[in-house]
Design an enzyme around this catalytic site. Structure first.
Site, PDB file in Angstrom:
ATOM      1  N   ALA A  56      40.835 -74.257 -23.011  1.00  0.00           N
ATOM      2  CA  ALA A  56      39.676 -73.367 -22.945  1.00  0.00           C
ATOM      3  C   ALA A  56      39.919 -72.153 -23.827  1.00  0.00           C
ATOM      4  O   ALA A  56      41.063 -71.698 -23.990  1.00  0.00           O
ATOM      5  CB  ALA A  56      39.430 -72.932 -21.502  1.00  0.00           C
ATOM      6  N   CYS A  94      34.015 -73.357 -16.637  1.00  0.00           N
ATOM      7  CA  CYS A  94      33.259 -72.983 -17.838  1.00  0.00           C
ATOM      8  C   CYS A  94      31.764 -73.245 -17.672  1.00  0.00           C
ATOM      9  O   CYS A  94      31.030 -73.323 -18.659  1.00  0.00           O
ATOM     10  CB  CYS A  94      33.802 -73.705 -19.071  1.00  0.00           C
ATOM     11  SG  CYS A  94      35.538 -73.393 -19.385  1.00  0.00           S
TER      12      CYS A  94
END
Length: 271
Positions: free
Chosen positions: A184, A215
């Site tokens: 990420a 996310c």
């Protein structure tokens, strides 16, 4: 770009609390703005912690009330913890800063790292980070014995994977052969200097992600290098490889300010 300095803040038993690392980022950021230190990448592990970027929605946070640290980076909610290599590149970039180009460089370094360990990764349009691509939808196994045509995630905007068991858990995306995020990325730029950065899943307990909507993505999941390789892997093995590829990508980048289109001339008024 100037030479990139790496600072290993702490791993394993010496992992660094998130707030402590955040303060360290602020200190290095201020020094980099004043040109008293070179571009610097902080590398570390965190104890288990959820952090939420500015765009995180309330319905993406843990259902059980687990504390979340709200931070000033972009992106949404994620988890950090043991088995995950976190990097905070603090760099001075030409203004106006091309944020997208900076993110792409970080992705490139992590894609190269994964490839060196034999894991093929990619970008996914509209989704930052580094991904292991799943099988085409028509080739995936049905969920719960049902056809994928009935996958509720595709039709129900209020479907919540946190409340629907392991079939839909982000940590099981590999078993479902879906797209799954390996690394990420979330950053902030202030005064032309970057903060925050990336989190590369080396060998973490990915069930931590099942408490949140990682996310903000409900139709994909998470993975790790160890899962994809089918063997144990340590931060110590991955750390020098990440450093090497970050150095190669970031030191050799042809940096340029973000292109700004001039304002369009107003159309002449009609008579």
């Amino acid at each position: 770009m100037s030479e990139l300095r790496f600072v290993r803040l702490g791993f394993g038993e010496d992992s660094v609390e998130y707030q402590e690392a955040w303060q360290k980022q602020r200190e290095v950021h201020a020094a980099r703005f004043e040109d008293t230190v070179p571009d610097t990448c902080l590398l570390l592990e965190h104890p288990p912690v959820y952090t939420a970027g500015r765009r995180t929605a309330e319905n993406e946070r843990p259902l059980d009330g687990t504390p979340v640290i709200d931070v000033d980076r972009g992106g949404k909610i994620t988890w950090h913890g043991p088995g995950q290599l976190v990097g905070y590149p603090i760099q001075k970039l030409p203004r106006p800063v091309d944020v997208v180009a900076h993110v792409r460089r970080l992705e490139d370094a992590l894609i190269r790292t994964a490839a060196e360990f034999g894991v093929e990764t990619s970008r996914v349009e509209g989704r930052s980070g580094v991904w292991v691509l799943g099988d085409p939808v028509e080739e995936r196994a049905a969920l719960g014995g049902l056809s994928l045509d009935f996958d509720p995630r595709l039709r129900d905007e209020e479907f919540d994977p946190r409340m629907n068991g392991p079939e839909y858990a982000p940590s099981n995306a590999g078993q479902r052969r879906e797209d799954r995020k390996l690394a990420a990325i979330g950053i902030r730029v202030a005064k032309g200097v970057t903060m925050h950065g990336f989190a590369l899943n080396v060998n973490p307990d990915n069930t931590w992600f099942d408490r949140i909507v990682p996310c903000g993505i409900r139709d994909a999941g998470v993975t790790s290098l160890a899962y994809e390789l089918g063997r144990d892997l340590t931060i110590a093995e991955v750390l020098p490889v990440v450093e090497r590829h970050l150095r190669d990508v970031l030191e050799n980048a042809a940096l340029a300010p973000r292109a700004v289109e001039p304002p369009r001339a107003a159309a002449p008024a009609s008579a």
